[in-house]
Design a protein around this motif. Structure first.
Motif, PDB file in Angstrom:
ATOM      1  N   GLU A   2       0.994  -1.384   0.076  1.00 54.09           N
ATOM      2  CA  GLU A   2       0.149   0.012   0.021  1.00 54.09           C
ATOM      3  C   GLU A   2       1.029   1.433  -0.082  1.00 54.09           C
ATOM      4  OE1 GLU A   2      -3.586   2.199   2.751  1.00 54.09           O
ATOM      5  OE2 GLU A   2      -2.810   0.267   3.246  1.00 54.09           O
ATOM      6  N   ASN A   3       1.853   1.426   0.824  1.00 45.97           N
ATOM      7  CA  ASN A   3       2.583   2.542   1.022  1.00 45.97           C
ATOM      8  C   ASN A   3       3.718   2.735  -0.237  1.00 45.97           C
ATOM      9  OD1 ASN A   3       1.658   4.073   3.165  1.00 45.97           O
ATOM     10  ND2 ASN A   3       2.425   2.339   4.474  1.00 45.97           N
ATOM     11  N   LEU A   4       4.176   1.404  -0.529  1.00 45.30           N
ATOM     12  CA  LEU A   4       4.972   1.307  -2.038  1.00 45.30           C
ATOM     13  C   LEU A   4       4.190   2.164  -3.107  1.00 45.30           C
ATOM     14  CD1 LEU A   4       7.692   0.453  -3.466  1.00 45.30           C
ATOM     15  CD2 LEU A   4       6.632  -1.573  -3.995  1.00 45.30           C
ATOM     16  N   VAL A   5       2.924   1.629  -3.288  1.00 46.95           N
ATOM     17  CA  VAL A   5       2.335   2.322  -4.328  1.00 46.95           C
ATOM     18  C   VAL A   5       2.027   3.784  -4.103  1.00 46.95           C
ATOM     19  CG1 VAL A   5      -0.165   2.288  -5.419  1.00 46.95           C
ATOM     20  CG2 VAL A   5       0.936   0.017  -5.029  1.00 46.95           C
ATOM     21  N   ARG A   6       1.652   4.095  -3.042  1.00 49.58           N
ATOM     22  CA  ARG A   6       1.537   5.494  -2.763  1.00 49.58           C
ATOM     23  C   ARG A   6       2.896   6.106  -2.950  1.00 49.58           C
ATOM     24  NH1 ARG A   6      -2.205   8.094   0.480  1.00 49.58           N
ATOM     25  NH2 ARG A   6      -1.527  10.124   1.412  1.00 49.58           N
ATOM     26  N   PHE A   7       3.848   5.750  -2.529  1.00 48.70           N
ATOM     27  CA  PHE A   7       5.161   6.370  -2.672  1.00 48.70           C
ATOM     28  C   PHE A   7       5.475   6.430  -4.312  1.00 48.70           C
ATOM     29  CE2 PHE A   7       9.952   6.155  -3.275  1.00 48.70           C
ATOM     30  CZ  PHE A   7      10.209   7.461  -2.507  1.00 48.70           C
ATOM     31  N   CYS A   8       5.496   5.673  -5.058  1.00 44.84           N
ATOM     32  CA  CYS A   8       5.689   5.438  -6.381  1.00 44.84           C
ATOM     33  C   CYS A   8       4.653   6.246  -7.164  1.00 44.84           C
ATOM     34  CB  CYS A   8       5.762   4.130  -6.911  1.00 44.84           C
ATOM     35  SG  CYS A   8       6.939   3.228  -6.173  1.00 44.84           S
ATOM     36  N   GLY A   9       3.513   6.460  -6.697  1.00 52.37           N
ATOM     37  CA  GLY A   9       2.642   7.273  -7.228  1.00 52.37           C
ATOM     38  C   GLY A   9       2.898   8.842  -7.014  1.00 52.37           C
ATOM     39  N   HIS A  10       3.587   9.190  -5.945  1.00 52.50           N
ATOM     40  CA  HIS A  10       4.052  10.489  -5.952  1.00 52.50           C
ATOM     41  C   HIS A  10       5.190  10.537  -6.881  1.00 52.50           C
ATOM     42  CE1 HIS A  10       1.456  11.834  -2.626  1.00 52.50           C
ATOM     43  NE2 HIS A  10       2.125  11.057  -1.506  1.00 52.50           N
ATOM     44  N   LEU A  11       5.954   9.562  -6.880  1.00 53.08           N
ATOM     45  CA  LEU A  11       7.208   9.973  -7.771  1.00 53.08           C
ATOM     46  C   LEU A  11       7.016  10.171  -9.086  1.00 53.08           C
ATOM     47  CD1 LEU A  11       9.899   7.123  -6.627  1.00 53.08           C
ATOM     48  CD2 LEU A  11       9.991   9.545  -6.349  1.00 53.08           C
ATOM     49  N   GLY A  12       5.706   9.577  -9.590  1.00 57.50           N
ATOM     50  CA  GLY A  12       5.264   9.512 -10.843  1.00 57.50           C
ATOM     51  C   GLY A  12       4.988  10.787 -11.248  1.00 57.50           C
ATOM     52  N   ARG A  13       4.042  11.445 -10.267  1.00 57.80           N
ATOM     53  CA  ARG A  13       3.319  12.815 -10.635  1.00 57.80           C
ATOM     54  C   ARG A  13       4.493  13.711 -10.327  1.00 57.80           C
ATOM     55  NH1 ARG A  13      -0.656   9.901  -7.516  1.00 57.80           N
ATOM     56  NH2 ARG A  13       0.125  10.604  -5.815  1.00 57.80           N
ATOM     57  N   ASP A  14       5.446  13.740  -9.681  1.00 59.52           N
ATOM     58  CA  ASP A  14       6.481  14.747  -9.393  1.00 59.52           C
ATOM     59  C   ASP A  14       7.376  14.505 -10.531  1.00 59.52           C
ATOM     60  OD1 ASP A  14       7.731  16.583  -7.984  1.00 59.52           O
ATOM     61  OD2 ASP A  14       9.214  15.238  -7.698  1.00 59.52           O
ATOM     62  N   HIS A  15       7.593  13.403 -11.314  1.00 56.25           N
ATOM     63  CA  HIS A  15       8.655  13.405 -12.342  1.00 56.25           C
ATOM     64  C   HIS A  15       7.909  14.223 -13.695  1.00 56.25           C
ATOM     65  CE1 HIS A  15      11.232  11.075  -9.890  1.00 56.25           C
ATOM     66  NE2 HIS A  15      12.029  10.645 -10.962  1.00 56.25           N
ATOM     67  N   ARG A  16       6.774  14.312 -13.875  1.00 53.93           N
ATOM     68  CA  ARG A  16       6.121  15.122 -14.803  1.00 53.93           C
ATOM     69  C   ARG A  16       6.921  16.328 -14.937  1.00 53.93           C
ATOM     70  NH1 ARG A  16       0.697  16.500 -14.837  1.00 53.93           N
ATOM     71  NH2 ARG A  16       0.842  16.788 -17.018  1.00 53.93           N
ATOM     72  N   LYS A  17       7.323  16.997 -14.040  1.00 59.01           N
ATOM     73  CA  LYS A  17       8.020  18.307 -14.368  1.00 59.01           C
ATOM     74  C   LYS A  17       9.377  18.149 -14.990  1.00 59.01           C
ATOM     75  CE  LYS A  17       9.907  19.016  -9.686  1.00 59.01           C
ATOM     76  NZ  LYS A  17       9.935  17.627  -8.707  1.00 59.01           N
ATOM     77  N   PHE A  18      10.053  16.945 -14.843  1.00 58.04           N
ATOM     78  CA  PHE A  18      11.467  16.820 -15.329  1.00 58.04           C
ATOM     79  C   PHE A  18      11.090  16.349 -16.981  1.00 58.04           C
ATOM     80  CE2 PHE A  18      11.949  15.350 -11.070  1.00 58.04           C
ATOM     81  CZ  PHE A  18      12.707  16.469 -10.464  1.00 58.04           C
ATOM     82  N   GLY A  19      10.001  16.324 -17.290  1.00 57.45           N
ATOM     83  CA  GLY A  19       9.674  15.843 -18.792  1.00 57.45           C
ATOM     84  C   GLY A  19       9.800  14.030 -19.012  1.00 57.45           C
ATOM     85  N   ALA A  20       9.772  13.571 -17.736  1.00 53.79           N
ATOM     86  CA  ALA A  20       9.929  12.135 -17.799  1.00 53.79           C
ATOM     87  C   ALA A  20       8.777  11.281 -18.739  1.00 53.79           C
ATOM     88  CB  ALA A  20       9.807  11.397 -16.593  1.00 53.79           C
ATOM     89  N   LEU A  21       9.187  10.433 -19.490  1.00 50.35           N
ATOM     90  CA  LEU A  21       8.459   9.811 -20.606  1.00 50.35           C
ATOM     91  C   LEU A  21       8.294   8.464 -20.270  1.00 50.35           C
ATOM     92  CD1 LEU A  21       9.082  11.480 -23.910  1.00 50.35           C
ATOM     93  CD2 LEU A  21       7.140  12.263 -22.220  1.00 50.35           C
ATOM     94  N   GLU A  22       7.359   7.773 -20.564  1.00 55.50           N
ATOM     95  CA  GLU A  22       6.992   6.227 -20.576  1.00 55.50           C
ATOM     96  C   GLU A  22       8.195   5.505 -21.214  1.00 55.50           C
ATOM     97  OE1 GLU A  22       3.978   2.598 -21.910  1.00 55.50           O
ATOM     98  OE2 GLU A  22       3.408   4.504 -21.833  1.00 55.50           O
ATOM     99  N   ALA A  23       8.760   5.956 -22.141  1.00 57.23           N
ATOM    100  CA  ALA A  23       9.942   5.646 -23.016  1.00 57.23           C
ATOM    101  C   ALA A  23      11.005   5.367 -22.212  1.00 57.23           C
ATOM    102  CB  ALA A  23      10.012   6.165 -24.430  1.00 57.23           C
TER     103      ALA A  23
END
Length: 413
Positions: free
Chosen positions: A105-126
């Motif tokens: 549960e907390n792993l998914v929560r932490f990684c969800g935060h990481l995923g949203r935060d990485h948008r500002k860096f221009g990170a892409l699925e590729a």
């Protein structure tokens, strides 16, 4: 090792609405883990191998970025010229993920935060397969002869889970809000030596909760982001006021304090953090602020006032010297208007009138606080020692709220 990142179910990569004002309010729902939790054996292998390479972790992160940029030079523009801070962030994220591998549960929560935060860096699925390939190569190199196919398979499964959650969270976030918000500096004033109060007007609506923090990028140091908390509850005019301390060697903080002038435009990342009033379950609150950690605490107390003062609040503000103790006068004036607020200031390294001692010592003197929800903000050492003292005196750990220790606002002394 080659990775094939799977798009999480029901997360189409919709583009952000052309008119941000038409976007629905953000409802941060954590995506479900896209595959079964790791087995006890896989968890054991990941933790054992992480312990093995941990003494060499700093060298490993240098090697990781070296081979990432050599094999995939197209990703280099996503990172700042100086990589010291970035390498530290990667290391802390890895250690946190290892710590949470048996807590889905907390792993998914932490990684969800990481995923949203990485948008500002221009990170892409590729980008995720390249990162996974180089991460496993780095782990294998520094684990040496202890690295086995079974360990590689466990790390592959763990990384696949992390990547899927991050991608799903980022795609969900992209449907309702932008990755960054341009914001114009409209007012600035000095609050204390080396501390500036900066008021920004975002060009697009910026929805956040009191107690959260936002990453800021300046035009003078592209791709370098540092996090600061608005010092107030959300305002009707949409402006945001931050208290920024110029940290020695801090490019972003020094630019904001000593270089930025009214009219300059910076960029904001999405609001982050769980230190919000809705986390409280008790009617009595203990709020503890050290240094510029005063900003999110002040925002939380404003939010209590906005909600009609339904909580009794004890506020402690600490600093090393009287000159560094700022914000007390503002809060004393607020306490005169609100009977539910009690304010105390404490100084640890100087003999002046008033309370003397470190915040953990003062909290112990005025406690116990086991019937309170606790909100801590300030230097990481203060937060850690205050939490340790409160737990020792009977406060349940789950009632103590603070930002993650890798949040920059907790690094400033």
């Amino acid at each position: 090792m080659r990775f094939r990142i799977r798009r999480p179910a029901n997360t189409p990569a919709d583009s952000f609405p052309e008119d941000p004002s038409l976007a629905p309010a953000m409802d941060t729902v954590e995506p479900e883990a896209p595959q079964a939790p790791l087995s006890p054996r896989e968890i054991e292998l990941i933790r054992a191998s992480a312990s093995l390479v941990e003494p060499l972790a700093a060298d490993m992160t240098v090697y990781f970025y070296a081979i990432l940029f050599a094999r995939y030079p197209a990703v280099r523009p996503l990172f700042p010229p100086g990589m010291d801070v970035q390498r530290g962030r990667l290391l802390r994220a890895l250690l946190r993920i290892v710590d949470l591998v048996d807590d889905p549960e907390n792993l998914v929560r932490f990684c969800g935060h990481l995923g949203r935060d990485h948008r500002k860096f221009g990170a892409l699925e590729a980008h995720f397969p390249a990162v996974g390939e180089c991460l496993l190569a780095s782990l294998a190199r520094y684990a040496g002869s202890a690295w086995t196919e079974e360990i590689a398979a466990a790390w592959t499964k763990a990384y696949q889970t992390v990547a899927d959650v991050m991608i799903g969270a980022a795609e969900q976030d992209a449907r309702v809000r932008p990755a960054v918000w341009p914001a114009t500096l409209v007012h600035r004033v000095s609050r204390a030596p080396g501390i500036a109060e900066l008021t920004l007007r975002p060009h697009l609506p910026y929805d956040y909760a009191a107690g959260q923090y936002a990453a800021i990028e300046t035009p003078w140091h592209p791709l370098q982001w540092r996090s600061y908390s608005p010092a107030h509850a959300p305002r009707e005019d949409g402006t945001l006021t931050f208290h920024v301390r110029a940290v020695p060697g801090g490019a972003v903080s020094n630019a904001l304090v000593h270089r930025a002038v009214v009219g300059d435009v910076v960029r904001l990342g999405a609001p982050m953090g769980d230190m919000v009033l809705d986390a409280a379950v008790h009617g009595d609150l203990l709020c503890v602020a050290g240094g510029t950690g005063f900003a999110p605490i002040r925002a939380l107390i404003e939010e209590v006032a906005r909600r009609g003062g339904r909580h009794q609040v004890n506020l402690f503000i600490g600093a090393r010297t009287g000159a560094e103790l700022y914000g007390v006068d503002d809060m004393l004036r607020m306490a005169q208007r609100h009977h539910w607020l009690t304010v105390r200031g404490a100084v640890s390294d100087e003999y002046i009138a008033g309370i003397r001692g470190s915040l953990p010592e003062v909290l112990a003197e005025y406690g116990p606080w086991y019937q309170h929800d606790v909100f801590l903000s300030g230097p990481a050492a203060m937060v850690a020692s205050a939490k340790e003292r409160l737990v020792y005196d009977g406060t349940p750990p789950e009632r103590i709220h603070h930002d993650p220790f890798d949040t920059p606002v907790l690094h400033a002394s």
